[in-house]
Scaffold this active site. Structure first.
Site, PDB file in Angstrom:
ATOM      1  N   PHE A 117     -18.287   4.648 -27.186  1.00 45.11           N
ATOM      2  CA  PHE A 117     -19.642   5.192 -27.318  1.00 45.11           C
ATOM      3  C   PHE A 117     -19.917   5.610 -28.758  1.00 45.11           C
ATOM      4  O   PHE A 117     -21.020   5.420 -29.277  1.00 45.11           O
ATOM      5  CB  PHE A 117     -19.827   6.374 -26.363  1.00 45.11           C
ATOM      6  CG  PHE A 117     -19.732   5.999 -24.911  1.00 45.11           C
ATOM      7  CD1 PHE A 117     -20.753   5.301 -24.287  1.00 45.11           C
ATOM      8  CD2 PHE A 117     -18.612   6.324 -24.163  1.00 45.11           C
ATOM      9  CE1 PHE A 117     -20.674   4.940 -22.949  1.00 45.11           C
ATOM     10  CE2 PHE A 117     -18.511   5.969 -22.826  1.00 45.11           C
ATOM     11  CZ  PHE A 117     -19.540   5.276 -22.216  1.00 45.11           C
ATOM     12  N   CYS A 118     -18.912   6.185 -29.425  1.00 49.68           N
ATOM     13  CA  CYS A 118     -19.065   6.550 -30.834  1.00 49.68           C
ATOM     14  C   CYS A 118     -19.186   5.297 -31.701  1.00 49.68           C
ATOM     15  O   CYS A 118     -19.959   5.261 -32.666  1.00 49.68           O
ATOM     16  CB  CYS A 118     -17.877   7.388 -31.290  1.00 49.68           C
ATOM     17  SG  CYS A 118     -17.665   8.935 -30.381  1.00 49.68           S
ATOM     18  N   TYR A 138     -14.843  10.558 -31.900  1.00 53.41           N
ATOM     19  CA  TYR A 138     -13.485  10.023 -31.900  1.00 53.41           C
ATOM     20  C   TYR A 138     -13.635   8.593 -32.408  1.00 53.41           C
ATOM     21  O   TYR A 138     -14.438   7.825 -31.853  1.00 53.41           O
ATOM     22  CB  TYR A 138     -12.865   9.982 -30.506  1.00 53.41           C
ATOM     23  CG  TYR A 138     -12.860  11.277 -29.733  1.00 53.41           C
ATOM     24  CD1 TYR A 138     -12.626  12.499 -30.356  1.00 53.41           C
ATOM     25  CD2 TYR A 138     -13.076  11.281 -28.348  1.00 53.41           C
ATOM     26  CE1 TYR A 138     -12.605  13.680 -29.627  1.00 53.41           C
ATOM     27  CE2 TYR A 138     -13.054  12.450 -27.611  1.00 53.41           C
ATOM     28  CZ  TYR A 138     -12.820  13.653 -28.259  1.00 53.41           C
ATOM     29  OH  TYR A 138     -12.816  14.813 -27.534  1.00 53.41           O
ATOM     30  N   CYS A 155     -13.446   5.826 -29.736  1.00 51.21           N
ATOM     31  CA  CYS A 155     -14.319   5.937 -28.563  1.00 51.21           C
ATOM     32  C   CYS A 155     -15.385   4.844 -28.620  1.00 51.21           C
ATOM     33  O   CYS A 155     -16.096   4.714 -29.631  1.00 51.21           O
ATOM     34  CB  CYS A 155     -14.970   7.316 -28.547  1.00 51.21           C
ATOM     35  SG  CYS A 155     -16.433   7.453 -27.508  1.00 51.21           S
TER      36      CYS A 155
END
Length: 314
Positions: free
Chosen positions: A52-53, A47, A50
């Protein structure tokens, strides 16, 4: 006088020779790293908004690793139906005939950095980060990964990369801090008020992969839901009444840890902790929380240096 002159010439000669040799070694290491990276075909399932991404993208971009992005529909998640692991980011790495799936942002980063430094086969490196099932505080089963902040290097490789144990320990500590604390400040801050929640979901829908109807529903219902959920998150993580204060304190704590004598925690160039913190904060760009962060903390100079370092990556 002649002896002093001769000594000076010899000193300059050896200094120049050492400098050229150091440049040659750096060039050899860069060429070796480029050769390794060219053997990988990477596909990132993500995503865009996001954190973390975003951490993974910051790492890949800084290390000039080419990769394809597959934006996952957050409602249907059909793009990752091949995976029993249902969270993003997921990275597929093709190395020759070997196709590996890497899960969890910190595992992805540690495994790829180990690969670039050591040259070990990626399929071997992944075995160093085994998944473990656990039950969290809410009674929900979650998957954790062993060793995820640790690079699997021998002593010479670790010495070349870090210079000493203190730098390695510091990097691991702040990478974990970014995951365990900083990332949990994002949602309460970007959904702090109804207006901020609506602006955040407008951004999420615009940058994400939604159908027309899904996007409209997500924008308004999602904003309302996340505004309410953010209040529970504030209580769960014991945040202050004004969650901006926690965000400001975290940013200033990070800046203090970097210190005044180095541009990055990694010294003259960012390390994995720099990339993690930058990746987490970057998802707020364009939102009120980000503007407030830049205005009310000391983090802006470091953040701008990070932007430049990633933009100038070879």
């Amino acid at each position: 006088a002649a002896a002093l002159a001769l000594g000076g010439v010899l000193g300059l000669y050896h200094t120049a020779r050492w400098h050229l040799r150091a440049q040659d070694l750096r060039a050899q290491r860069s060429a070796a790293q480029l050769s390794l990276s060219s053997r990988l075909q990477l596909t990132l399932y993500q995503y865009k908004t996001c954190p973390f991404c975003s951490k993974v993208r910051a790492f890949l971009d800084f290390h000039a690793l080419p990769y394809q992005v597959v934006e996952v529909n957050p409602v249907r998640r059909a793009e990752i139906k091949f995976s029993s692991y249902r969270k993003v980011p997921i990275l597929l790495a093709q190395e020759g005939e070997s196709l590996q799936q890497l899960n969890d942002s910190s595992v992805i980063i540690s495994a790829l950095k180990t690969y670039l430094v050591s040259g070990q086969p990626l399929e071997d490196i992944i075995t160093y980060y085994p998944p473990m099932k656990a039950v969290n505080d809410q009674g929900k089963e979650v998957t954790e990964f062993c060793n995820k902040y640790w690079l699997m290097l021998d002593e010479k490789e670790a010495q070349r990369m870090y210079g000493g144990k203190e730098a390695r320990t510091e990097e691991m500590k702040w990478r974990q801090w970014a995951d365990d604390w900083l990332v949990h400040l994002i949602s309460p801050n970007v959904y702090r008020t109804p207006a901020e929640a609506l602006a955040s979901f407008d951004y999420i829908v615009r940058e994400g992969k939604f159908g027309a109807v899904e996007g409209a529903v997500a924008k308004y219902m999602g904003a309302a839901a996340m505004y309410l959920i953010s209040k529970r998150l504030k209580s769960r993580h014991h945040l202050q009444d004004d969650v901006r204060e926690d965000l400001y304190e975290a940013a200033n704590k990070w800046v203090a840890a970097v210190g005044k004598d180095r541009p990055f925690m990694g010294g003259q160039k960012p390390n994995l902790a720099d990339l993690a913190v930058y990746g987490v904060l970057r998802v707020m760009e364009g939102l009120e929380a980000f503007d407030d962060l830049m205005c009310h903390t000391r983090i802006k100079p470091w953040y701008l240096r990070m932007e430049k370092a990633i933009a100038e990556a070879p």
